[in-house]
Design a protein around this motif. Structure first.
Motif, PDB file in Angstrom:
ATOM      1  N   GLU A   1       0.824  -1.204   0.000  1.00 25.79           N
ATOM      2  CA  GLU A   1       0.000   0.000   0.000  1.00 25.79           C
ATOM      3  C   GLU A   1       0.861   1.257   0.000  1.00 25.79           C
TER       4      GLU A   1
ATOM      5  N   GLN B   1       0.795   3.953  -2.978  1.00 21.05           N
ATOM      6  CA  GLN B   1       0.475   5.354  -2.742  1.00 21.05           C
ATOM      7  C   GLN B   1       1.598   6.260  -3.237  1.00 21.05           C
TER       8      GLN B   1
ATOM      9  N   GLU C   1       1.431   6.474  -6.954  1.00 23.40           N
ATOM     10  CA  GLU C   1       0.273   7.239  -7.381  1.00 23.40           C
ATOM     11  C   GLU C   1       0.519   8.732  -7.184  1.00 23.40           C
TER      12      GLU C   1
ATOM     13  N   ILE D   1      -4.659  14.085   0.584  1.00 23.46           N
ATOM     14  CA  ILE D   1      -4.185  12.721   0.839  1.00 23.46           C
ATOM     15  C   ILE D   1      -3.510  12.638   2.205  1.00 23.46           C
TER      16      ILE D   1
ATOM     17  N   ARG E   1      -0.772  10.936   3.952  1.00 24.26           N
ATOM     18  CA  ARG E   1       0.397  10.164   3.520  1.00 24.26           C
ATOM     19  C   ARG E   1       0.708   9.043   4.516  1.00 24.26           C
TER      20      ARG E   1
ATOM     21  N   GLU F   1      -8.976   7.368  -1.797  1.00 28.39           N
ATOM     22  CA  GLU F   1      -8.040   7.594  -0.674  1.00 28.39           C
ATOM     23  C   GLU F   1      -8.437   6.734   0.524  1.00 28.39           C
TER      24      GLU F   1
ATOM     25  N   ASP G   1      -7.590   3.140  -0.200  1.00 27.14           N
ATOM     26  CA  ASP G   1      -6.146   2.891  -0.117  1.00 27.14           C
ATOM     27  C   ASP G   1      -5.677   2.775   1.322  1.00 27.14           C
ATOM     28  N   HIS G   2      -6.461   3.323   2.283  1.00 29.76           N
ATOM     29  CA  HIS G   2      -6.131   3.190   3.711  1.00 29.76           C
ATOM     30  C   HIS G   2      -6.881   2.029   4.355  1.00 29.76           C
TER      31      HIS G   2
END
Length: 627
Positions: free
Chosen positions: A259, A263, A266, A296, A298, A619, A622-623
């Protein structure tokens, strides 16, 4: 029933955060193993649950029925008691009740027909029986014998015991308590293998809730059905056996690294798009993506699993094939022999595990092999070109007043400081850790420092007395790998059965004043010494739960993957449609068609809003948050 609840608690010492926004619940019948690197905050967690320290922020709720038993290291005022009374004092409620019964018996001897006293006596005796008063002393004896205390020492004062024996006495006192929540901090550190196996059986049979801090992998496998891992202030939860925890931890870390890399790629792709198009024809798209970048969250870079790094055990060169000959040796102190007629040979490259109950003579035998003690009878002969290095479990080679750096530097004063610091960094001592005073180190840090001193100069015959004591899981694995690759010879005293299985190829078992040799690792030894009639197989209630949890996680992962793919496909479709509208507005729709231009602009605005929403959804996904 819930015994203890913590909600978003934070605890720090001298600016170092040990627990950060940690939330957890302890329920009746939970069997939890607590793991983490040395100094990660495991004992702090226990202190919070036991009420010994408070938290900096967050909420704690303790049930009125929650009674905690733990090893009270600071209760030195009890050390003047004999061992048996020291453990009995854990049930002071029953001792007080028994005294009330004795006092009432004396009063009844004076007035035997007092109905009120007779009624009171019946109530007290019924309560005493119900709470286990009549079996208190026999159960105390069972616990003491199970933890390896000989019956003749039950009347010896605790103050006269060694440090390890005091820890065992504290463990016995905790086990004898009446609390329904048991906290055990490294309970196997000073137990031999037989006592560790007894403790496993005791915990499997108890209905008490317990939390165990331990790095003994075989012990955790036998006693817990869930794992809490403290990692850089975060508390991670794993359901299932210890083996399941190891697999899932590896998978979580692999997934997190994926991941993070995804990220990062991306972000780099979007940043490149913004750089190329901010002042060009796709300015609006670039501005939309720039907004997305600003929102985002991070991910931090993945942290290394181990601070110890790669460790190598250097050999001083090949010895002759015959490393050691022990002929008819009798081991003991004064006129008292603890081992008789010990006879064995050790050859180059062999690795031997030395096991036996506490007091069976393991450490004494090692000291005879190193020449520190002389045998009562027989002789010990080292082969040619044999260089011996001895690890003492008491860590007597460490100067408590010195620093970490000086402790290793004194092994080679001519070495440059950079070389020494580079060397001790392999044992986890980096930065300011090099200047810590030895007395301020944790047990695990002292063990690693002593190993660093031992391994600084090459040797081809290692004699190691409990080298894994206080070491965390990562450090044990690193030491295991180093010893597996070591081409010299080893004799290792250890109660870590998993460690023995990974490292040694022979087992020397001391029992009843004699040594028996088994030509295999610890698993081979247990197979050869197991009773012929095996106990019935017990179903593991946690196994089904672990399977159901795994099945649910698999479904969640598949659903999450579909959501991510759908969001990305929809983003690509919207970006293509916005590009088409941009082309229409610039070239395809006549400048005089104000209605067409207005509709195209309105449609483009709607699509940009949808695109921003999709970026936000992606987002979250992705988390790991399902949409």
């Amino acid at each position: 029933m819930t015994l203890f609840t913590a909600e978003k608690i934070t605890k720090a010492f001298s600016g170092k955060v040990v627990l950060a926004d940690a939330s957890f619940v302890i329920r009746e019948h939970d069997r939890i193993g607590v793991v983490g690197k040395n100094g990660s905050g495991k004992t702090t967690l226990f202190d919070i649950v036991a009420g010994r320290i408070g938290v900096d922020s967050g909420d704690i709720s303790r049930s009125k029925t929650c009674r905690v038993d733990y090893i009270e290291q600071d209760k030195t005022e009890y050390f003047d008691l004999p061992l048996f009374e020291y453990v009995l004092a854990a049930r002071q409620d029953l001792l007080d009740l028994r005294q009330q019964i004795h006092d009432l018996q004396y009063e009844l001897s004076m007035v035997p027909h007092d109905h009120d006293r007779l009624s009171r006596m019946g109530q007290l005796q019924s309560r005493f029986e119900h709470e286990g008063g009549f079996t208190l002393e026999s159960e105390t004896t069972t616990v003491l014998n199970g933890l390896g205390f000989d019956p003749e020492r039950h009347r010896e004062r605790v103050r006269n015991f060694s440090g390890g024996e005091k820890n065992r006495a504290g463990l016995a006192r905790a086990l004898a308590g009446s609390g329904n929540l048991l906290l055990l901090d490294e309970p196997t550190n000073h137990l031999d293998i037989e006592s560790t196996r007894w403790l496993e059986e005791y915990l499997r049979a108890t209905d008490r809730t317990y939390l165990i801090i331990s790095h003994d992998r075989a012990f955790l496998s036998a006693t817990v059905d869930r794992i809490w891992e403290i990692n850089h202030g975060r508390l991670d939860f794993y359901v299932g056996t210890f083996e399941r925890y190891l697999q899932e931890r590896h998978e979580r870390r692999r997934r997190y690294e994926h991941e993070f890399q995804h990220q990062r790629q991306e972000i780099e792709r979007i940043e490149e798009f913004v750089r190329r198009n901010m002042a060009g024809q796709k300015t609006r798209q670039a501005q939309s993506k720039l907004k997305y970048l600003g929102r985002i969250k991070r991910l931090p870079p993945p942290r290394s699993d181990s601070q110890t790094g790669e460790l190598s055990v250097r050999s001083s060169g090949r010895s002759y094939a015959h490393v050691l000959a022990v002929n008819d040796v009798t081991v003991g102190y004064g006129d008292h022999a603890v081992l008789r007629d010990v006879r064995f040979d050790l050859y180059r490259g062999e690795k031997v595990g030395l096991i036996g109950r506490n007091g069976s003579g393991k450490t004494t035998l090692l000291k005879i092999l190193t020449g520190e003690l002389s045998p009562m009878a027989g002789d010990v002969r080292l082969g040619a070109n044999v260089d011996v290095a001895y690890f003492d479990q008491e860590l007597s080679d460490l100067d408590e007043a010195g620093t970490v750096l000086d402790s290793v530097w004194e092994m080679d004063w001519a070495a440059e400081i950079g070389k020494i610091r580079s060397y001790i960094a392999r044992f986890g001592f980096t930065g300011e850790d090099c200047f810590k005073v030895v007395a301020a180190l944790s047990g695990g840090e002292k063990t690693k420092l002593s190993l660093a001193r031992l391994l600084y100069h090459p040797a081809n015959f290692l004699i190691l007395d409990e080298p894994t004591n206080h070491l965390d899981l990562d450090s044990r694995e690193v030491l295991e790998k180093a010893l597996q690759e070591f081409d010299g010879s080893c004799i290792i005293v250890s109660h870590d059965r998993y460690f023995l299985d990974q490292v040694v190829g022979r087992i020397f078992h001391l029992d009843d004043e004699h040594l028996r040799i088994f030509e295999g690792n610890y698993k081979y030894y247990t197979e050869k010494t197991a009773p012929v009639e095996l106990p019935p197989r017990i179903k593991d209630p946690g196994r089904k739960q672990a399977f159901l949890a795994f099945k649910a996680e698999s479904k969640r992962t598949a659903r999450h993957k579909r959501q991510v793919e759908s969001a990305r496909k929809r983003i690509a479709d919207l970006e293509r449609e916005i590009q088409r509208l941009d082309d229409d507005i610039r070239t395809n729709i006549p400048r005089t068609d104000w209605e067409g231009l207005h509709e195209a602009s309105q449609r483009r605005h709607q699509l940009e809003e949808q695109l921003l929403e999709l970026y936000a959804t992606l987002e979250k996904l992705d988390h790991g948050q399902p949409d």
